[in-house]
Structure formats: structure tokens, C-alpha cells
Design an enzyme around this catalytic site. Structure first.
Site, PDB file in Angstrom:
ATOM      1  CD  GLU A  56       6.090  -8.178   1.108  1.00  0.00           C
ATOM      2  OE1 GLU A  56       6.527  -6.857   1.135  1.00  0.00           O
ATOM      3  OE2 GLU A  56       5.540  -8.362   2.266  1.00  0.00           O
ATOM      4  CB  CYS A  62       4.848  -0.319   2.786  1.00  0.00           C
ATOM      5  SG  CYS A  62       4.768  -0.417   4.379  1.00  0.00           S
TER       6      CYS A  62
END
Length: 171
Positions: free
Chosen positions: A30, A39
Site C-alpha cells: 500500500e 487511488c
């Protein structure tokens, strides 16, 4: 990866593993972002992939990001546990929890991949993990693209494929 269990092949029911064994793996994939961002799935995200109640412009400290991740892993593990009927090694547990963390418990719960894993068909399940490396193709206006038969078109995302391969390597 350095894992705490002495027997890497010991299998336990999903609910008996501590979700925090997946913490370092998730952090590695991540990355840490202390300011909210969108994202690749266009979802507001902060910390280590935290998406719940994130506001535009929000910031967090590293300590807050660590707490969000711990809470998120526990939450995802609890939600996924009712769907996992097989015993798993620590690596399999980490791989499955990371997949659910990344694509959502719902997607994993209803997947052929989990069905194969529950049936003990590990090699087939590994191939299934790789199918989670795609996202819907969109035009410049954000509309989902379809082929001539009306089927949604997908593209493989290299970063996701690398993450899926790393998960499979744990299995």
C-alpha cells in the site's frame, strides 16, 4: 518475509490467525500516504490504503495511519471469516486477507478463487488470485468501455499483477 510462527506449513482455521500477521505485507504494497488522495479506483484513500470516511484534503499522522491499518485488517478478517471454510497456512492467510483488503471482502467472498481455496484446490486458487489484477476500462469521460458484444472491457494493471504474484508466492 519474517513471520513469527515456527512452522510455516501449520494450517489453522481462518478465524484463529491474528490479522496483524498481514500488517507488514499490506504496508509494503500500500505504501504510506499522510494526505488523502484518489487511488486508481478513484476512491479517496489515506494512510496505508484506508478508505473509510476519508475526506478531501484530510491528513493523518503515521501513528493514526498505523491504527487505521490495524483496525481495517481486523475488520476485514472478521467480515471474511464466515466465508472461509478451509484451514490455511500463515502465508495463505496473509495472501487471502491482503486480497480482501485490496479488492474488498465482497469481491473475495463471492469469488471462484475462494471457492477453489475452500475446496483445497490451491494451484487453481493461485491462478484465481491473478484474475484480480484487472480493472474496468474507461474512456476519457469516465464511461465504462464495452466490446462489440456489450461486455465490459478490462485491462491488466501491472502494479496489481505484481501484488497478486506476491500473494501467490506466499501460498
Amino acid at each position: 518475509m519474517n513471520h513469527s510462527t515456527s512452522n510455516q506449513k501449520e494450517k489453522l482455521p481462518f478465524s484463529q490467525w491474528n490479522p496483524l500477521v498481514a500488517e507488514n505485507f499490506v504496508k509494503e504494497w500500500e505504501g504510506l500516504r499522510l494526505k488523502a488522495y484518489k487511488c486508481s479506483a478513484n476512491t479517496l484513500t489515506i494512510g496505508y490504503g484506508h478508505t473509510k470516511n476519508v475526506k478531501p484534503g484530510q491528513t493523518v499522522t503515521k501513528q493514526q495511519a498505523d491504527k487505521y491499518l490495524k483496525d481495517d485488517l481486523i475488520e476485514h478478517a472478521e467480515a471474511l471469516s464466515k466465508y472461509v471454510t478451509c484451514k490455511l497456512t500463515e502465508g495463505q492467510y496473509i495472501a487471502l486477507l491482503d486480497l480482501a483488503f485490496n479488492v474488498g471482502v465482497g469481491a473475495v467472498a463471492k469469488s471462484k478463487t475462494l471457492e477453489l481455496l475452500n475446496a483445497g484446490k490451491i494451484e487453481e486458487a493461485k491462478k484465481g488470485f491473478l484474475s484480480f489484477a484487472k480493472q474496468k476500462m474507461k474512456d476519457k469521460n469516465g464511461n465504462i468501455l464495452r466490446d462489440e458484444h456489450g461486455r465490459i472491457m478490462y485491462e491488466v494493471i501491472n502494479g496489481l499483477m505484481n501484488r497478486r504474484k506476491a500473494e501467490v508466492a506466499l501460498m
